[in-house]
Design a protein around this motif. Structure first.
Motif, PDB file in Angstrom:
ATOM      1  N   ALA A  52       0.827  -1.205   0.000  1.00  0.00           N
ATOM      2  CA  ALA A  52       0.000   0.000   0.000  1.00  0.00           C
ATOM      3  C   ALA A  52       0.865   1.260   0.000  1.00  0.00           C
ATOM      4  O   ALA A  52       0.625   2.201  -0.774  1.00  0.00           O
ATOM      5  N   ILE A  53       1.879   1.292   0.874  1.00  0.00           N
ATOM      6  CA  ILE A  53       2.750   2.466   0.937  1.00  0.00           C
ATOM      7  C   ILE A  53       3.569   2.596  -0.341  1.00  0.00           C
ATOM      8  O   ILE A  53       3.743   3.699  -0.876  1.00  0.00           O
ATOM      9  N   GLY A  54       4.053   1.475  -0.860  1.00  0.00           N
ATOM     10  CA  GLY A  54       4.825   1.514  -2.098  1.00  0.00           C
ATOM     11  C   GLY A  54       4.022   2.034  -3.271  1.00  0.00           C
ATOM     12  O   GLY A  54       4.532   2.825  -4.085  1.00  0.00           O
ATOM     13  N   THR A  55       2.774   1.626  -3.356  1.00  0.00           N
ATOM     14  CA  THR A  55       1.902   2.090  -4.442  1.00  0.00           C
ATOM     15  C   THR A  55       1.703   3.597  -4.377  1.00  0.00           C
ATOM     16  O   THR A  55       1.825   4.305  -5.386  1.00  0.00           O
ATOM     17  N   LEU A  56       1.401   4.106  -3.183  1.00  0.00           N
ATOM     18  CA  LEU A  56       1.216   5.545  -3.015  1.00  0.00           C
ATOM     19  C   LEU A  56       2.517   6.310  -3.248  1.00  0.00           C
ATOM     20  O   LEU A  56       2.515   7.404  -3.828  1.00  0.00           O
ATOM     21  N   ALA A  57       3.625   5.735  -2.800  1.00  0.00           N
ATOM     22  CA  ALA A  57       4.917   6.400  -2.959  1.00  0.00           C
ATOM     23  C   ALA A  57       5.256   6.603  -4.424  1.00  0.00           C
ATOM     24  O   ALA A  57       5.689   7.691  -4.841  1.00  0.00           O
ATOM     25  N   LEU A  58       5.069   5.575  -5.226  1.00  0.00           N
ATOM     26  CA  LEU A  58       5.361   5.687  -6.644  1.00  0.00           C
ATOM     27  C   LEU A  58       4.415   6.671  -7.328  1.00  0.00           C
ATOM     28  O   LEU A  58       4.838   7.477  -8.169  1.00  0.00           O
ATOM     29  N   ALA A  59       3.142   6.640  -6.939  1.00  0.00           N
ATOM     30  CA  ALA A  59       2.173   7.578  -7.521  1.00  0.00           C
ATOM     31  C   ALA A  59       2.536   9.018  -7.183  1.00  0.00           C
ATOM     32  O   ALA A  59       2.234   9.949  -7.949  1.00  0.00           O
ATOM     33  N   GLY A  60       3.214   9.200  -6.041  1.00  0.00           N
ATOM     34  CA  GLY A  60       3.619  10.530  -5.612  1.00  0.00           C
ATOM     35  C   GLY A  60       4.958  10.978  -6.170  1.00  0.00           C
ATOM     36  O   GLY A  60       5.463  12.037  -5.788  1.00  0.00           O
ATOM     37  N   VAL A 115      11.267   3.879  -5.163  1.00  0.00           N
ATOM     38  CA  VAL A 115      10.969   2.825  -4.197  1.00  0.00           C
ATOM     39  C   VAL A 115      11.874   1.621  -4.430  1.00  0.00           C
ATOM     40  O   VAL A 115      11.989   1.118  -5.553  1.00  0.00           O
ATOM     41  N   GLU A 116      12.492   1.171  -3.348  1.00  0.00           N
ATOM     42  CA  GLU A 116      13.253  -0.068  -3.335  1.00  0.00           C
ATOM     43  C   GLU A 116      12.573  -1.013  -2.346  1.00  0.00           C
ATOM     44  O   GLU A 116      12.123  -0.583  -1.291  1.00  0.00           O
ATOM     45  N   VAL A 117      12.500  -2.284  -2.708  1.00  0.00           N
ATOM     46  CA  VAL A 117      11.894  -3.298  -1.851  1.00  0.00           C
ATOM     47  C   VAL A 117      12.978  -4.261  -1.375  1.00  0.00           C
ATOM     48  O   VAL A 117      13.780  -4.754  -2.176  1.00  0.00           O
ATOM     49  N   MET A 118      13.006  -4.518  -0.073  1.00  0.00           N
ATOM     50  CA  MET A 118      13.902  -5.524   0.487  1.00  0.00           C
ATOM     51  C   MET A 118      13.081  -6.522   1.293  1.00  0.00           C
ATOM     52  O   MET A 118      12.266  -6.122   2.130  1.00  0.00           O
ATOM     53  N   GLY A 119      13.295  -7.792   1.046  1.00  0.00           N
ATOM     54  CA  GLY A 119      12.615  -8.830   1.805  1.00  0.00           C
ATOM     55  C   GLY A 119      13.556  -9.969   2.094  1.00  0.00           C
ATOM     56  O   GLY A 119      14.461 -10.248   1.293  1.00  0.00           O
ATOM     57  N   LEU A 177       4.443  -3.566  -8.161  1.00  0.00           N
ATOM     58  CA  LEU A 177       4.369  -2.123  -7.972  1.00  0.00           C
ATOM     59  C   LEU A 177       4.627  -1.383  -9.275  1.00  0.00           C
ATOM     60  O   LEU A 177       4.017  -0.350  -9.551  1.00  0.00           O
ATOM     61  N   GLY A 178       5.556  -1.904 -10.084  1.00  0.00           N
ATOM     62  CA  GLY A 178       5.898  -1.232 -11.327  1.00  0.00           C
ATOM     63  C   GLY A 178       6.553   0.106 -11.059  1.00  0.00           C
ATOM     64  O   GLY A 178       7.162   0.323 -10.012  1.00  0.00           O
ATOM     65  N   GLY A 179       6.415   1.020 -12.003  1.00  0.00           N
ATOM     66  CA  GLY A 179       6.879   2.381 -11.799  1.00  0.00           C
ATOM     67  C   GLY A 179       8.359   2.516 -11.518  1.00  0.00           C
ATOM     68  O   GLY A 179       8.799   3.478 -10.892  1.00  0.00           O
ATOM     69  N   GLY A 180       9.142   1.541 -11.965  1.00  0.00           N
ATOM     70  CA  GLY A 180      10.582   1.603 -11.725  1.00  0.00           C
ATOM     71  C   GLY A 180      11.013   1.134 -10.357  1.00  0.00           C
ATOM     72  O   GLY A 180      12.173   1.339  -9.975  1.00  0.00           O
ATOM     73  N   ALA A 181      10.116   0.512  -9.608  1.00  0.00           N
ATOM     74  CA  ALA A 181      10.490  -0.021  -8.299  1.00  0.00           C
ATOM     75  C   ALA A 181      11.592  -1.064  -8.470  1.00  0.00           C
ATOM     76  O   ALA A 181      11.582  -1.858  -9.409  1.00  0.00           O
ATOM     77  N   THR A 182      12.557  -1.050  -7.548  1.00  0.00           N
ATOM     78  CA  THR A 182      13.696  -1.959  -7.621  1.00  0.00           C
ATOM     79  C   THR A 182      13.732  -2.850  -6.385  1.00  0.00           C
ATOM     80  O   THR A 182      12.979  -2.639  -5.428  1.00  0.00           O
ATOM     81  N   THR A 183      14.614  -3.813  -6.406  1.00  0.00           N
ATOM     82  CA  THR A 183      14.825  -4.649  -5.224  1.00  0.00           C
ATOM     83  C   THR A 183      16.286  -4.528  -4.789  1.00  0.00           C
ATOM     84  O   THR A 183      17.173  -4.270  -5.593  1.00  0.00           O
ATOM     85  N   GLY A 184      16.492  -4.711  -3.499  1.00  0.00           N
ATOM     86  CA  GLY A 184      17.842  -4.741  -2.951  1.00  0.00           C
ATOM     87  C   GLY A 184      18.058  -6.058  -2.240  1.00  0.00           C
ATOM     88  O   GLY A 184      17.110  -6.798  -1.968  1.00  0.00           O
TER      89      GLY A 184
END
Length: 207
Positions: free
Chosen positions: A15-23, A27-31, A44-51
């Motif tokens: 949810a936060i990632g979606t809003l962040a990209l729209a704004g 966004v980078e995602v780590m899991g 998420l799309g929008g150029g979101a990356t992973t670390g």
């Protein structure tokens, strides 16, 4: 705009990632599970990356989108990789019966995070009074607490980029009371309000 790293791959991270990209934020995602991180970044799309889990986050703001029991251990595990970062704790440490907090004493997960985080990192409590469904479709107020003025200003600017209203409640010791507000929100959902489509906020009156 801000650079954000999400620690976690659950519903609040999404949810936060979606809003962040729209704004307009990055966004980078780590899991801990790399495949889940890759899947969330792709969704998420929008150029979101992973670390890579445990590496230095790309984001200046690191959002610990984790269950409360995992937040302090993960921050301790990351250690110096979080130096200079603003760490945002969004967790709610509820007990098993949802009528009290899981920890004892006048503390909070955010305050416990500050004890194990690098000295140059700053901890901010935010987003914990908002249900995920409201974050996805509403425009709730976001209460924030922290001791570092610059970190709070940076987090507030990020929150504003989401189209939301940040409200500063004071120093990090107020995180304890924000966790209590989270508990009240759940109690209202189960009692007086009777559903989950609401958020606590502030109405201002003049005259």
């Amino acid at each position: 705009m801000s650079s954000i790293t999400l620690l976690g791959t659950g519903n609040m991270a999404r949810a936060i990632g979606t809003l962040a990209l729209a704004g307009g934020n990055t966004v980078e995602v780590m899991g801990r599970d790399q495949s889940k991180a890759d899947d969330l970044a792709k969704a998420l799309g929008g150029g979101a990356t992973t670390g890579k889990w445990g590496a230095v986050p790309a984001g200046d703001i690191v959002i610990a989108a984790l269950l409360y029991a995992g937040v302090v251990p993960v921050v301790a595990e990351y250690g110096d990789a979080l130096a200079g970062k603003a760490i945002v704790d969004i967790s709610n440490p509820f007990n098993a019966t949802f009528d009290g907090l899981a920890h004892s004493g006048e503390t909070s997960i955010a305050q416990e995070v500050a004890k194990v985080a690098p000295a140059t990192a700053s901890v901010v409590k935010a987003f914990n009074t908002i249900f995920r469904n409201v974050l996805e479709k509403g425009r709730p107020n976001v209460f924030i607490a922290g001791d570092d003025a610059q970190a709070k200003a940076d987090v507030a600017a990020f929150i504003e980029s989401l189209g939301l209203r940040p409200l500063d409640v004071g120093g990090l010791k107020m995180a304890h009371w924000l966790e209590g507000m989270g508990l009240v929100t759940v109690a209202l959902a189960g009692n007086g309000v009777g559903h989950w489509d609401f958020a606590l906020g502030v109405d201002e009156f003049t005259g």
